[in-house]
Write a protein that holds these residues in place. Sequence first.
Motif: not given
Length: 315
Positions: A139-153, A164-167
């Motif tokens: 949890a402490a690490l997650a507060q200190r980095v940038t996390i984007h939700r998305g599924e890599v294909v 997955a959305d074509g990006t």
Amino acid sequence: MIIGAGICGLATAYELSRRGAQAVVIERGEPFAEQSAGLARIFRIAHRRPELCRLAMRARAGWQRWEAAFGAGRLLGSEGFITVGPGEDVAAAMTEAGAVFSWLDRPDITTRIPFVAAPWESGVFDPLGGSLRIRRALAALAQRVTIHRGEVVSVDDNGATTLADGTVVRSDRVLICAGVQTPALFGPLEVDFAPHTRFTYRGADAVGAACLSAPEGYGLPLGSTGRWAFGQEVPDPAGVRALFPSLSPVAQVDCVTLRAPCLDARGDGWTVARRGRVVAFVGSNLMKFGPLLGDLLAQAVLTDELPGDLDLAQP
């Protein structure tokens, strides 16, 4: 770009940020919800390979650094770690690595884990082992980095990553440490995954009890909760009941375990590969090495060479 918000992905992103490099972590689900799920893990210097003992000693210094930097409370407990059954190979590896240990007899084992009905005659005690408060650390690490939700294909060798959305996201470097997804995104890595379950027990107060590795499975106290977790390759409730007669199961964590030639007899190790701008990393029992792996993988991302310490010889 880093794919996977488990211990390796988050630790690498944090170490990159400390070096002034920009890193984005892509995660398809909840952070640290798959191989990194749960409240706690075992930290130990004790391994069957001297190189892993040495790396664990370096990782322990990293956990102490994180503890001081994050201000999130204790991350590494001082309970100690006991491995039972034939321990000569562990003792030999620790001796070669210059690690401190001692031999225990059955009464000594019971003293350090008061609620165990110990069937083992002896064990090796690692005084620098203990229970890692991993949810607190992650949890402490997650507060200190940038996390984007998305599924890599897919990930191309040139760093182009398709979601997955074509990006399509283009990066100078890509690190894939997405657990079960890693071979699918990178290519064959000579690894297989299988379901794994850790059960949580309550009854006798587990606070202060040593962590344990035995032929029957592995156990550890869950921080200061007073509960005890015990994991097995094949669940054996009757066997666990015989070992810990005062404990009762109350919960379970379902995850996966890795099977691969790179692992030793206790399932410790990892494999790493590079292709073009892409580095893939996958392993088992990685949590205890988290700070060190973050540092080494950050080096791998920033340079064209894999650090030598990531290249574990076959056990």
